[in-house]
Motif scaffolding. Structure first.
Motif, short mmCIF file in Angstrom:
data_model
loop_
_atom_site.label_atom_id
_atom_site.label_comp_id
_atom_site.label_asym_id
_atom_site.label_seq_id
_atom_site.Cartn_x
_atom_site.Cartn_y
_atom_site.Cartn_z
N ALA A 1 0.64 -1.31 -0.17
CA ALA A 1 0.21 0.17 -0.17
C ALA A 1 0.76 1.93 -0.16
O ALA A 1 0.75 2.12 -0.59
N VAL A 2 1.88 0.92 1.02
CA VAL A 2 2.82 2.37 1.04
C VAL A 2 3.24 2.39 -0.59
O VAL A 2 3.01 4.20 -1.07
N SER A 3 3.87 1.75 -1.25
CA SER A 3 4.39 2.07 -2.58
C SER A 3 3.27 2.41 -3.65
O SER A 3 3.39 3.55 -4.33
N ALA A 4 2.04 1.69 -3.79
CA ALA A 4 1.56 2.31 -4.24
C ALA A 4 0.50 4.15 -3.68
O ALA A 4 0.36 4.33 -5.61
N LEU A 5 0.89 4.04 -2.60
CA LEU A 5 0.47 5.37 -2.41
C LEU A 5 1.81 6.29 -2.67
O LEU A 5 1.24 7.42 -3.42
N ASN B 1 -1.96 20.39 -4.05
CA ASN B 1 0.11 20.28 -4.02
C ASN B 1 -0.02 18.53 -2.35
O ASN B 1 -1.09 19.29 -1.77
N PRO B 2 0.22 17.73 -2.78
CA PRO B 2 0.53 16.85 -1.53
C PRO B 2 0.58 17.32 -0.12
O PRO B 2 2.08 17.90 -0.13
N THR B 3 0.49 17.19 0.74
CA THR B 3 0.58 17.77 2.34
C THR B 3 0.70 17.21 3.16
O THR B 3 1.81 17.27 4.67
N MET B 4 0.04 15.75 2.98
CA MET B 4 0.19 15.20 4.45
C MET B 4 0.09 13.35 4.21
O MET B 4 0.03 12.70 3.15
N LEU B 5 1.10 12.56 4.93
CA LEU B 5 1.32 11.41 4.66
C LEU B 5 1.08 10.70 5.97
O LEU B 5 1.50 10.74 6.99
N ASP B 6 0.84 9.40 5.70
CA ASP B 6 -0.05 8.60 7.31
C ASP B 6 0.00 7.43 6.47
O ASP B 6 -0.67 6.68 5.51
N ALA B 7 1.30 6.38 7.00
CA ALA B 7 0.86 4.80 6.85
C ALA B 7 2.17 4.67 7.74
O ALA B 7 2.65 4.74 8.08
N TYR C 1 3.35 1.50 11.30
CA TYR C 1 3.25 1.62 12.60
C TYR C 1 4.85 0.99 13.01
O TYR C 1 5.33 1.00 14.56
N LYS C 2 5.39 0.36 12.41
CA LYS C 2 6.75 -0.11 12.98
C LYS C 2 7.45 -0.14 11.92
O LYS C 2 7.23 -0.88 10.42
N VAL C 3 9.21 0.14 11.45
CA VAL C 3 9.71 -0.12 10.28
C VAL C 3 10.00 -1.07 9.50
O VAL C 3 10.34 -1.56 8.04
N ASN C 4 9.11 -2.68 9.92
CA ASN C 4 9.88 -4.36 9.52
C ASN C 4 8.34 -4.92 9.40
O ASN C 4 7.97 -5.57 9.27
N VAL C 5 7.04 -3.79 9.14
CA VAL C 5 6.22 -4.20 8.93
C VAL C 5 5.29 -3.46 7.82
O VAL C 5 5.13 -2.28 8.48
N ILE C 6 5.12 -4.22 6.45
CA ILE C 6 4.15 -3.96 6.02
C ILE C 6 2.78 -3.43 6.05
O ILE C 6 2.42 -4.59 6.30
N PRO C 7 1.90 -2.04 6.37
CA PRO C 7 0.86 -1.80 6.36
C PRO C 7 0.36 -2.39 5.30
O PRO C 7 0.10 -2.37 4.44
N GLY C 8 -1.22 -1.94 5.53
CA GLY C 8 -2.66 -3.13 5.01
C GLY C 8 -2.90 -1.77 4.24
O GLY C 8 -3.26 -1.42 3.14
N THR C 9 -2.79 -0.56 4.55
CA THR C 9 -3.00 0.83 4.11
C THR C 9 -2.26 1.69 4.66
O THR C 9 -1.46 1.89 5.24
N ALA C 10 -2.60 3.10 3.54
CA ALA C 10 -1.64 4.09 3.62
C ALA C 10 -2.67 4.90 2.89
O ALA C 10 -3.11 5.01 2.36
N SER C 11 -2.27 6.69 3.86
CA SER C 11 -3.59 7.37 3.12
C SER C 11 -2.51 8.67 2.95
O SER C 11 -0.58 8.67 3.46
N ALA C 12 -3.35 9.74 2.09
CA ALA C 12 -2.11 10.96 2.19
C ALA C 12 -3.30 12.29 1.93
O ALA C 12 -4.67 12.00 1.47
N GLY C 13 -3.17 13.46 2.29
CA GLY C 13 -3.50 14.34 2.14
C GLY C 13 -2.79 15.31 1.24
O GLY C 13 -2.24 15.31 0.83
N VAL C 14 -3.98 16.02 0.73
CA VAL C 14 -3.84 16.88 -1.24
C VAL C 14 -4.36 17.62 -0.65
O VAL C 14 -6.03 17.62 -1.02
N ASP C 15 -3.77 19.12 -1.33
CA ASP C 15 -4.74 20.41 -1.11
C ASP C 15 -5.27 20.77 -2.37
O ASP C 15 -4.32 21.22 -3.53
N GLY C 16 -6.22 20.70 -2.80
CA GLY C 16 -6.74 20.59 -3.93
C GLY C 16 -6.81 22.09 -4.55
O GLY C 16 -7.91 22.52 -3.24
#
Length: 460
Positions: A238-242, A313-319, A321-336
């Motif tokens: 999910a992080v890569s896709a985001l 403009n991308p303004t926020m990223l959230d994904a 909780y631990k460096v050795n865990v690939i999360p199932g979701t990732a999100s971002a904020g964009v100011d359009g």
């Protein structure tokens, strides 16, 4: 409605005689009331609202304090005009400010200190200065027995620095009757001095008046994938896709879209700068030629560059909780930000840029606005500014951001950005807006007071 006032007895002071001192004091006092809006409901405008209401009541008005939630207070009052058949005019300003860290400032941001001919503090430009001008002017009218031709509705709002849900949005939805008869309104982000250098080197004083705003499109992007161990191969990350979607949005070059307002703005700014331009010439291709034209306008291009295209403009990223865990979701904020008439293009483009792996939706949206520049109201604004700075050039602009005018537009109120200030070249308005060491010259406040007085008493 205005009640009787003790100032009517005995000698009436000359117009603005007392207001010159009050506008400085009111600006300083309002700054000292910390109304920092941290978003998510974390703000308390009530003390500032009470301050405003007390001074309006002293002027014989009947202000109403309207809370949308505990501490989230707005103030509305009406000044009767001399012509009951004339449409009313809304004058609105917000009471909240963006946060400020005292460690970054030369002067404490909530001191309201007056030093070296300047009032310092958060809100000195955005926009407790204008709130103070309006208060001082209303009181001056009461003292001197003067009145505008049109009814003036004063609105001091909460929550403009977030979503306006506790401020203008609340007033529009719950108390629309308070704005009965209002056809036009004025507020922040216009009529300040913009110092520009013409191609020949001479200095030009521009006063950009806001005659429109891009629409707001705050977005939340979400990517979903397969959670797993960080050491394993994972083609459904999910992080890569985001990250890929965010990179595409950042790299996208939006096409030029010249609205009637931006065309008028470019034409009038170019004329003031002594640059010949004909946007209707057959050989002029906006997509090919506009950026070169903006370059020829030098520093004045800053008034135009952000309003000839949509933006995101991308303004926020959230994904994760631990460096050795690939999360199932990732999100971002964009100011359009969206130009009038370009909403469908914005949505289609965002679908393409986010792709199949990432979904998106609106966290907050508001419409784009345009107000007529060939109107008696705009002409009165121009005349008021030129009366007090005859060598100035008053030009219409579209604002890149948004104001409470978006909410009031739902009541059919046409909004303009008109908070007059005469600023010296040493003060960069754009840098002061939400910036460190926000401050306003005392002389600028008194200039603004006179321009507002002329405009509000002459506009038809």
């Amino acid at each position: 409605m205005r009640r009787g006032n003790e100032a009517d007895e005995g000698r009436r002071p000359a117009p603005l005689e007392t207001a010159d001192d009050e506008v400085v004091r009111f600006t300083s006092d309002l700054i000292r009331i910390d109304t920092s809006n941290r978003g998510g409901g974390d703000c308390r405008e009530r003390p500032a609202a009470e301050y405003v209401a007390e001074r309006l009541a002293d002027a014989g008005l009947e202000p109403r304090i309207l809370e949308s939630a505990p501490g989230r207070a707005n103030v509305v009052a009406r000044i009767s005009g001399t012509d009951p058949s004339a449409p009313a005019l809304l004058v609105h300003g917000h009471l909240d400010v963006v946060p400020a860290d005292p460690a970054d400032w030369t002067v404490h941001p909530f001191s309201g200190e007056v030093r070296d001919g300047l009032v310092w503090g958060r809100g000195a430009i955005d926009m407790k200065n204008t709130d103070a001008m309006v208060l001082a002017l209303a009181r001056d009218w009461a003292r001197t027995g003067r009145a505008p031709r049109r009814d003036i509705v004063l609105a001091f709002t909460a929550d403009e620095e977030d979503s306006a849900v506790h401020g203008a949005d609340f007033l529009v939805r719950r108390h629309p009757d308070l704005f009965e008869g209002c056809t036009e309104g004025i507020s922040e982000s216009g009529a300040y001095t913009f110092h520009a250098a013409a191609p020949g080197g001479e200095r030009v004083r521009l006063y950009p008046v806001g005659a429109g705003e891009r629409g707001t499109a705050w977005l939340r992007l979400t990517a979903r994938g397969t959670a797993g161990h960080g050491s394993k191969v994972n083609r459904d990350n999910a992080v890569s896709a985001l990250a890929a979607a965010v990179a595409r949005i950042d790299a996208h070059r939006w096409p030029v879209r010249l609205t009637p307002l931006t065309r008028a703005a470019i034409t009038e700014v170019a004329a003031a700068m002594g640059v010949k331009v004909d946007l209707d010439a057959p050989e002029f291709d906006p997509e090919r030629d506009l950026d070169a034209l903006l370059e020829r306008l030098g520093t004045a291009s800053a008034l135009l560059a952000s309003t000839v295209r949509n933006s995101a403009n991308p303004t926020m990223l959230d994904a994760g909780y631990k460096v050795n865990v690939i999360p199932g979701t990732a999100s971002a904020g964009v100011d359009g930000r969206v130009l009038p008439g370009a909403e469908d293009e914005f949505r289609t483009t965002m679908d393409e840029l986010t792709g199949d792996r990432v979904s998106w939706g609106y966290r907050h949206s508001s419409p784009a606005l345009m107000a007529p520049v060939q109107s008696p109201t705009f002409a009165a604004m121009r005349a008021a500014l030129l009366a007090h700075d005859p060598e100035a050039h008053v030009v219409p602009v579209c604002m890149s951001g948004g104001t409470d005018a978006k909410q009031f537009s739902e009541l059919g109120i046409v909004g303009y950005g008109f908070s007059p200030l005469r600023l010296p070249p040493s003060l960069d308005y754009a840098a002061l807006f939400h910036g460190v060491d926000e401050r306003v010259p005392v002389d600028a406040l008194r200039f603004g007071l006179r321009v507002l007085d002329r405009f509000l008493t002459t506009v038809e």
